[in-house]
Design an enzyme around this catalytic site. Sequence first.
Site, PDB file in Angstrom:
ATOM      1  N   ASP A 288      37.097  51.695  -6.735  1.00 23.75           N
ATOM      2  CA  ASP A 288      36.427  50.570  -6.055  1.00 23.75           C
ATOM      3  C   ASP A 288      35.741  49.675  -7.099  1.00 23.75           C
ATOM      4  O   ASP A 288      34.525  49.565  -7.112  1.00 23.75           O
ATOM      5  CB  ASP A 288      35.415  51.100  -5.021  1.00 23.75           C
ATOM      6  CG  ASP A 288      34.305  51.945  -5.626  1.00 23.75           C
ATOM      7  OD1 ASP A 288      34.486  52.496  -6.742  1.00 23.75           O
ATOM      8  OD2 ASP A 288      33.227  52.042  -5.001  1.00 23.75           O
TER       9      ASP A 288
ATOM     10  N   ASP B 216      32.087  50.393 -13.813  1.00 27.74           N
ATOM     11  CA  ASP B 216      32.531  51.633 -14.454  1.00 27.74           C
ATOM     12  C   ASP B 216      33.942  52.013 -14.030  1.00 27.74           C
ATOM     13  O   ASP B 216      34.697  52.586 -14.823  1.00 27.74           O
ATOM     14  CB  ASP B 216      31.541  52.783 -14.214  1.00 27.74           C
ATOM     15  CG  ASP B 216      31.176  52.962 -12.754  1.00 27.74           C
ATOM     16  OD1 ASP B 216      31.248  51.994 -11.978  1.00 27.74           O
ATOM     17  OD2 ASP B 216      30.822  54.087 -12.377  1.00 27.74           O
ATOM     18  N   ASP B 217      34.345  51.638 -12.810  1.00 32.39           N
ATOM     19  CA  ASP B 217      35.750  51.814 -12.421  1.00 32.39           C
ATOM     20  C   ASP B 217      36.634  50.997 -13.373  1.00 32.39           C
ATOM     21  O   ASP B 217      37.721  51.441 -13.761  1.00 32.39           O
ATOM     22  CB  ASP B 217      36.004  51.302 -10.998  1.00 32.39           C
ATOM     23  CG  ASP B 217      35.129  51.978  -9.961  1.00 32.39           C
ATOM     24  OD1 ASP B 217      35.574  52.916  -9.302  1.00 32.39           O
ATOM     25  OD2 ASP B 217      33.962  51.546  -9.823  1.00 32.39           O
TER      26      ASP B 217
ATOM     27  N   ASN C 180      31.893  49.986  -3.640  1.00 27.97           N
ATOM     28  CA  ASN C 180      30.908  49.168  -4.342  1.00 27.97           C
ATOM     29  C   ASN C 180      30.774  47.777  -3.721  1.00 27.97           C
ATOM     30  O   ASN C 180      29.702  47.179  -3.734  1.00 27.97           O
ATOM     31  CB  ASN C 180      31.294  49.005  -5.813  1.00 27.97           C
ATOM     32  CG  ASN C 180      31.011  50.259  -6.616  1.00 27.97           C
ATOM     33  OD1 ASN C 180      30.045  50.969  -6.334  1.00 27.97           O
ATOM     34  ND2 ASN C 180      31.844  50.539  -7.600  1.00 27.97           N
TER      35      ASN C 180
ATOM     36  N   THR D 163      37.471  57.562  -7.904  1.00 30.70           N
ATOM     37  CA  THR D 163      36.196  57.132  -8.502  1.00 30.70           C
ATOM     38  C   THR D 163      35.413  56.241  -7.531  1.00 30.70           C
ATOM     39  O   THR D 163      34.561  55.464  -7.952  1.00 30.70           O
ATOM     40  CB  THR D 163      36.415  56.404  -9.849  1.00 30.70           C
ATOM     41  OG1 THR D 163      37.203  55.222  -9.601  1.00 30.70           O
ATOM     42  CG2 THR D 163      37.111  57.281 -10.856  1.00 30.70           C
TER      43      THR D 163
ATOM     44  N   PHE E 236      26.164  57.932  -4.638  1.00 25.80           N
ATOM     45  CA  PHE E 236      26.732  56.822  -3.861  1.00 25.80           C
ATOM     46  C   PHE E 236      28.105  57.120  -3.249  1.00 25.80           C
ATOM     47  O   PHE E 236      28.322  56.896  -2.054  1.00 25.80           O
ATOM     48  CB  PHE E 236      26.815  55.556  -4.735  1.00 25.80           C
ATOM     49  CG  PHE E 236      27.469  54.397  -4.040  1.00 25.80           C
ATOM     50  CD1 PHE E 236      26.759  53.600  -3.141  1.00 25.80           C
ATOM     51  CD2 PHE E 236      28.812  54.109  -4.246  1.00 25.80           C
ATOM     52  CE1 PHE E 236      27.370  52.551  -2.468  1.00 25.80           C
ATOM     53  CE2 PHE E 236      29.436  53.054  -3.582  1.00 25.80           C
ATOM     54  CZ  PHE E 236      28.714  52.271  -2.693  1.00 25.80           C
ATOM     55  N   ASN E 237      29.070  57.591  -4.042  1.00 25.72           N
ATOM     56  CA  ASN E 237      30.434  57.763  -3.524  1.00 25.72           C
ATOM     57  C   ASN E 237      30.482  58.776  -2.380  1.00 25.72           C
ATOM     58  O   ASN E 237      31.226  58.610  -1.420  1.00 25.72           O
ATOM     59  CB  ASN E 237      31.394  58.223  -4.631  1.00 25.72           C
ATOM     60  CG  ASN E 237      31.654  57.140  -5.655  1.00 25.72           C
ATOM     61  OD1 ASN E 237      31.488  55.949  -5.364  1.00 25.72           O
ATOM     62  ND2 ASN E 237      32.054  57.537  -6.856  1.00 25.72           N
TER      63      ASN E 237
ATOM     64  N   HIS F 270      29.788  55.864 -15.331  1.00 26.89           N
ATOM     65  CA  HIS F 270      30.223  57.089 -14.654  1.00 26.89           C
ATOM     66  C   HIS F 270      31.733  57.353 -14.680  1.00 26.89           C
ATOM     67  O   HIS F 270      32.185  58.427 -15.076  1.00 26.89           O
ATOM     68  CB  HIS F 270      29.810  57.038 -13.173  1.00 26.89           C
ATOM     69  CG  HIS F 270      28.398  56.663 -12.923  1.00 26.89           C
ATOM     70  ND1 HIS F 270      27.372  57.582 -12.915  1.00 26.89           N
ATOM     71  CD2 HIS F 270      27.811  55.466 -12.660  1.00 26.89           C
ATOM     72  CE1 HIS F 270      26.226  56.978 -12.642  1.00 26.89           C
ATOM     73  NE2 HIS F 270      26.475  55.693 -12.490  1.00 26.89           N
ATOM     74  N   ASP F 271      32.490  56.393 -14.130  1.00 29.29           N
ATOM     75  CA  ASP F 271      33.859  56.693 -13.699  1.00 29.29           C
ATOM     76  C   ASP F 271      34.834  57.101 -14.806  1.00 29.29           C
ATOM     77  O   ASP F 271      35.695  57.965 -14.571  1.00 29.29           O
ATOM     78  CB  ASP F 271      34.421  55.521 -12.881  1.00 29.29           C
ATOM     79  CG  ASP F 271      33.674  55.334 -11.567  1.00 29.29           C
ATOM     80  OD1 ASP F 271      33.019  56.297 -11.116  1.00 29.29           O
ATOM     81  OD2 ASP F 271      33.733  54.231 -11.001  1.00 29.29           O
TER      82      ASP F 271
HETATM   83  C1  BDR Z   1      29.366  55.759  -8.565  1.00 30.63           C
HETATM   84  O1  BDR Z   1      29.005  54.777  -7.601  1.00 30.63           O
HETATM   85  C2  BDR Z   1      29.524  53.530  -7.966  1.00 30.63           C
HETATM   86  O2  BDR Z   1      28.526  52.557  -7.874  1.00 30.63           O
HETATM   87  C3  BDR Z   1      30.091  53.666  -9.346  1.00 30.63           C
HETATM   88  O3  BDR Z   1      31.258  52.868  -9.489  1.00 30.63           O
HETATM   89  C4  BDR Z   1      30.399  55.128  -9.474  1.00 30.63           C
HETATM   90  O4  BDR Z   1      31.695  55.436  -9.004  1.00 30.63           O
HETATM   91  C5  BDR Z   1      28.121  56.259  -9.261  1.00 30.63           C
HETATM   92  O5  BDR Z   1      27.232  56.803  -8.334  1.00 30.63           O
HETATM   93 CA    CA Z   2      33.334  53.708  -8.594  1.00 29.22          CA
END
Ligand code: BDR
Ligand code: CA
Length: 313
Positions: free
Chosen positions: A10, A14-15, A39, A127, A168-169, A242-243
């Site tokens: 998404d 970071d994706d 996101n 991700t 979040f995810n 993160h991703d």
């Molecule tokens: C995750 O949530 C999204 O905002 C980022 O892309 C990452 O996948 C981090 O919590």
């Molecule tokens: Ca993500």
Amino acid sequence: MARKIILDCDPGHDDAVAILLAAGSPEIDLLGITTVGGNQTLAKVTNNARQVMTIAGLIDVPLHAGCARPLVRRAEVAADVHGESGMEIHGFELPAPSVAVEPGHAVDYIIDTVMAHEPGEITLVPTGPLTNIAMAVRKEPRIAERVREVVLMGGGYHEGNKTATAEFNIATDPEAAHIVFNEAWPLVMVGLDLTHQALATREVEQRFAALGTRAGDFVVGLCGFFREAYREAQGFDDPPVHDPCTIAYLIDPDVASTVPVPLDVELRGELTAGMTVADFRAPAPQDCTTSVAVKLDHEGFWDLVVGAVERLH
Ligand code: BDR
Ligand code: CA
């Protein structure tokens, strides 16, 4: 042999870096990219994926759009960390996308691709929220025994970010996560405990700037926005990227060490909905299929990402 993966994402700053890392790494065979609302709206993250793929030169990799909203809950985007477009950038002009979105739904693409390959060939790398993956395994349960493993960014065994306890995810679509975490496939949770170590420091940003390439400048622009957003939203000095930790783990498991542990997803808790619960009370049983990433080799991780971005001209 390069690892065959489908990246379900998404984008998302970071994706975007995860896409670049996959695209620039000979150890990864990126079969396809799928998008999911997370996101930002599905339309926005799909458009962002097209732009990132254009920068990465992924002209022949198919892109499919998937689910626009979570299975049960209301969609809540993360504009506070990714901006209105989902991929706001400082000082970098995004190109007009030269990658099209394929007809057909991401869920069907995932099913068809896994079923068309030998068992144990395809690794799924989600991700974003797990909506597409949950839908795919419900629609075609046989993919659970054909997928080599699911290596996902999401959750945390000590930390949350969307709430005090939930990442979040997972918090976006806990019901989907519950389905995915309870399937028979091997699953590696690359959660906040690991990804909060993947900080894009000023020194790291400098390494991308020094490349002097469009892809390098793109990462610098991503880091610029992400740094400010993370400072304001969550008090970080440097943003956690993160991703791409998922892809780095697949390239070199020593970069992100893991431990086996039973995992589940909380659906109902008043304070804990969307929490990933790791049961560390005893050594994991022999038949445990889930593990969590615990320790990042920070320098090794950024060496992989810088090296991959350097390979993209
Ligand atoms: C995750 O949530 C999204 O905002 C980022 O892309 C990452 O996948 C981090 O919590
Ligand atoms: Ca993500």
